[in-house]
Design a protein around this motif. Structure first.
Motif, PDB file in Angstrom:
ATOM      1  N   PRO A  35      25.009  42.543  46.310  1.00 12.71           N
ATOM      2  CA  PRO A  35      25.016  41.464  45.313  1.00 12.71           C
ATOM      3  C   PRO A  35      24.852  41.991  43.889  1.00 12.71           C
ATOM      4  O   PRO A  35      24.269  43.056  43.682  1.00 12.71           O
ATOM      5  CB  PRO A  35      23.819  40.588  45.704  1.00 12.71           C
ATOM      6  N   VAL A  36      25.382  41.249  42.933  1.00 13.23           N
ATOM      7  CA  VAL A  36      25.247  41.604  41.522  1.00 13.23           C
ATOM      8  C   VAL A  36      24.442  40.518  40.826  1.00 13.23           C
ATOM      9  O   VAL A  36      24.826  39.351  40.842  1.00 13.23           O
ATOM     10  CB  VAL A  36      26.631  41.714  40.831  1.00 13.23           C
ATOM     11  N   LYS A  37      23.322  40.935  40.235  1.00  8.30           N
ATOM     12  CA  LYS A  37      22.559  40.008  39.393  1.00  8.30           C
ATOM     13  C   LYS A  37      22.537  40.586  37.988  1.00  8.30           C
ATOM     14  O   LYS A  37      22.322  41.789  37.818  1.00  8.30           O
ATOM     15  CB  LYS A  37      21.121  39.866  39.908  1.00  8.30           C
ATOM     16  N   LYS A  66      22.616  35.616  39.711  1.00  9.60           N
ATOM     17  CA  LYS A  66      23.641  36.164  40.612  1.00  9.60           C
ATOM     18  C   LYS A  66      25.026  35.766  40.100  1.00  9.60           C
ATOM     19  O   LYS A  66      25.264  34.616  39.756  1.00  9.60           O
ATOM     20  CB  LYS A  66      23.431  35.614  42.024  1.00  9.60           C
ATOM     21  N   VAL A  67      25.925  36.746  40.044  1.00 11.78           N
ATOM     22  CA  VAL A  67      27.286  36.468  39.594  1.00 11.78           C
ATOM     23  C   VAL A  67      28.278  36.942  40.664  1.00 11.78           C
ATOM     24  O   VAL A  67      28.037  37.923  41.354  1.00 11.78           O
ATOM     25  CB  VAL A  67      27.605  37.154  38.243  1.00 11.78           C
ATOM     26  N   THR A  68      29.388  36.204  40.774  1.00  7.84           N
ATOM     27  CA  THR A  68      30.386  36.555  41.784  1.00  7.84           C
ATOM     28  C   THR A  68      31.784  36.678  41.184  1.00  7.84           C
ATOM     29  O   THR A  68      32.712  37.087  41.872  1.00  7.84           O
ATOM     30  CB  THR A  68      30.418  35.488  42.899  1.00  7.84           C
ATOM     31  N   ASP A  69      31.947  36.312  39.912  1.00  9.21           N
ATOM     32  CA  ASP A  69      33.268  36.420  39.292  1.00  9.21           C
ATOM     33  C   ASP A  69      33.534  37.847  38.826  1.00  9.21           C
ATOM     34  O   ASP A  69      32.600  38.593  38.536  1.00  9.21           O
ATOM     35  CB  ASP A  69      33.372  35.470  38.094  1.00  9.21           C
ATOM     36  N   GLU A  70      34.816  38.213  38.715  1.00 14.37           N
ATOM     37  CA  GLU A  70      35.167  39.578  38.316  1.00 14.37           C
ATOM     38  C   GLU A  70      34.950  39.811  36.832  1.00 14.37           C
ATOM     39  O   GLU A  70      34.899  40.936  36.364  1.00 14.37           O
ATOM     40  CB  GLU A  70      36.629  39.867  38.683  1.00 14.37           C
ATOM     41  N   SER A  71      34.846  38.715  36.075  1.00 19.67           N
ATOM     42  CA  SER A  71      34.602  38.833  34.640  1.00 19.67           C
ATOM     43  C   SER A  71      33.578  37.767  34.261  1.00 19.67           C
ATOM     44  O   SER A  71      33.672  36.639  34.729  1.00 19.67           O
ATOM     45  CB  SER A  71      35.922  38.612  33.888  1.00 19.67           C
ATOM     46  N   VAL A  72      32.595  38.151  33.458  1.00 19.95           N
ATOM     47  CA  VAL A  72      31.586  37.176  33.041  1.00 19.95           C
ATOM     48  C   VAL A  72      31.426  37.221  31.526  1.00 19.95           C
ATOM     49  O   VAL A  72      31.487  38.286  30.919  1.00 19.95           O
ATOM     50  CB  VAL A  72      30.199  37.438  33.695  1.00 19.95           C
ATOM     51  N   THR A  80      21.006  44.201  38.438  1.00 22.76           N
ATOM     52  CA  THR A  80      20.141  44.468  39.583  1.00 22.76           C
ATOM     53  C   THR A  80      20.812  43.893  40.831  1.00 22.76           C
ATOM     54  O   THR A  80      21.762  43.114  40.728  1.00 22.76           O
ATOM     55  CB  THR A  80      18.747  43.825  39.407  1.00 22.76           C
ATOM     56  N   THR A  81      20.297  44.278  41.981  1.00 26.42           N
ATOM     57  CA  THR A  81      20.884  43.802  43.237  1.00 26.42           C
ATOM     58  C   THR A  81      20.012  42.739  43.887  1.00 26.42           C
ATOM     59  O   THR A  81      20.490  41.958  44.699  1.00 26.42           O
ATOM     60  CB  THR A  81      21.010  44.963  44.244  1.00 26.42           C
TER      61      THR A  81
END
Length: 195
Positions: free
Chosen positions: A122-124, A129-135, A145-146
């Motif tokens: 996971p990407v925080k 928490k983010v799931t998009d390829e671009s933020v 952090t994970t």
């Protein structure tokens, strides 16, 4: 100039007013107000909140804002300087007149995180928490952090976004075993050998 209505963004009758107001709102941790100075439509995203900005400013406060007054009603850009954490930033902001208000052409930076977000880890970013390829993020300091005990994003897991225009180096952020993770992996390997 008419007196400004309470609660509305302050009047930006000069091009430099928009940049000053944007940077002052950022420095105060007010993401909503900062985004209100973006030319329409204002950007949205999971990281464009006061909470995320507060975490960003805690590590790298925005200080020393200096925006020379620009009265030019045909202006296309406004220069500004400020300090973000320990980095001095000089930037030229695109400005655009919307009705009788000046706005800034770009208020956020899009971070490419496609290379880490598609993995199993996971990407925080600043705890979200983010799931998009671009933020989209406002200028500030962002920690990757994970949320997992044994896997982190290494020693270069904090990215400083100096402005909406400058490239932010996210490519040094890589998932790797933490010290605790390495210990756990080694002890698991030793156990399997004993069997």
């Amino acid at each position: 100039t008419k007196p400004s209505q309470g609660g509305a963004p302050q009047a930006t009758s000069r091009p430099s007013d928009a940049v000053t107001a944007y940077l002052q709102a950022l420095a105060a941790g007010d993401a909503t107000t900062a985004l209100s100075y973006a030319a329409d439509p204002a950007p949205t995203g999971p990281l464009l909140t006061n909470e995320v900005l507060a975490a960003a400013l805690k590590r790298a406060p925005l200080t020393g804002i200096n925006v020379p007054v620009n009265e030019d009603q045909k202006a296309k850009s406004v220069s500004a300087s400020y300090t973000l954490g320990s980095s001095d930033v000089s930037e030229s902001f695109d400005v655009v007149k919307v009705g009788d208000m000046w706005k800034i052409g770009r208020a956020v930076k899009d971070l490419d995180i496609s290379f880490i977000v598609n993995g199993s880890v996971p990407v925080k970013i600043n705890g979200v928490k983010v799931t998009d390829e671009s933020v989209a993020v406002l200028p500030g300091s962002y920690a990757f952090t994970t949320g997992l005990p044994y896997v982190g994003y290494g020693s270069k897991n904090v990215v400083l976004v100096k402005s909406p225009y400058l490239e932010a180096d996210t490519y040094q952020v890589q998932s790797q075993l933490t010290k605790a993770g390495k210990k756990a992996a080694i002890s698991a390997t030793k156990k399997s050998f004993k069997k």
